[in-house]
Enzyme design. Sequence first.
Site, PDB file in Angstrom:
ATOM      1  N   CYS A  11       0.822  -1.042  -0.049  1.00 58.98           N
ATOM      2  CA  CYS A  11       0.048  -0.047   0.062  1.00 58.98           C
ATOM      3  C   CYS A  11       1.013   1.279  -0.098  1.00 58.98           C
ATOM      4  O   CYS A  11       2.178   1.211  -0.197  1.00 58.98           O
ATOM      5  CB  CYS A  11      -0.953   0.112   1.212  1.00 58.98           C
ATOM      6  SG  CYS A  11      -2.391   1.026   1.088  1.00 58.98           S
ATOM      7  N   CYS A  83      -4.209  -0.748  -2.963  1.00 61.88           N
ATOM      8  CA  CYS A  83      -4.374   0.736  -3.380  1.00 61.88           C
ATOM      9  C   CYS A  83      -3.692   0.775  -4.782  1.00 61.88           C
ATOM     10  O   CYS A  83      -2.893   0.428  -5.171  1.00 61.88           O
ATOM     11  CB  CYS A  83      -4.019   1.651  -2.364  1.00 61.88           C
ATOM     12  SG  CYS A  83      -2.130   2.186  -2.212  1.00 61.88           S
ATOM     13  N   CYS A  90       4.527   0.463  -7.615  1.00 60.06           N
ATOM     14  CA  CYS A  90       5.209  -0.772  -7.260  1.00 60.06           C
ATOM     15  C   CYS A  90       6.621  -0.833  -8.057  1.00 60.06           C
ATOM     16  O   CYS A  90       6.569  -0.741  -9.187  1.00 60.06           O
ATOM     17  CB  CYS A  90       4.371  -1.972  -7.648  1.00 60.06           C
ATOM     18  SG  CYS A  90       4.886  -3.586  -6.916  1.00 60.06           S
TER      19      CYS A  90
END
Length: 143
Positions: A11, A83, A90
């Site tokens: 997240c 999210c 990422c």
Amino acid sequence: MIQKKKILVLCTGNSARSQMAEGILKHITNSKYDVYSAGTKPSIVRPEAIKVLAEIGIDISQNRSKSVEEFLNENIDYVLTVCDNAKETCPYFPAKTKVIHHSFDDPPAIGEADKETTLAVFRRVRDEIQKYLQQALEQKVFD
């Protein structure tokens, strides 16, 4: 000895959704997997997340907010982004790592609300995460 599969829940702040998902996943799988959580911009573990998980018998009071950087050299089997921001930011994981995305509302994003309203949002998101993870396990998403 068979190595446990590793799941990293990712997240932005590693303060609420990913922390709750880590705690729930460890709890409902009886530690079948090595489960971790981290954030792209770690902050603190929200006291509301600790409270609403304690209400269902899960203790994350000793958890700390961690950076995804801590896991870049780990052999992670699954990255679960919870999210949209984490999905977009990422970091690169090796090709063998399966990235799974399911976005949940950010409880702290409701702004300054009274305590009961805030806790109600945390409870709703907790329940949504729990339901999603139970369905993912039934569908053998992490196998």
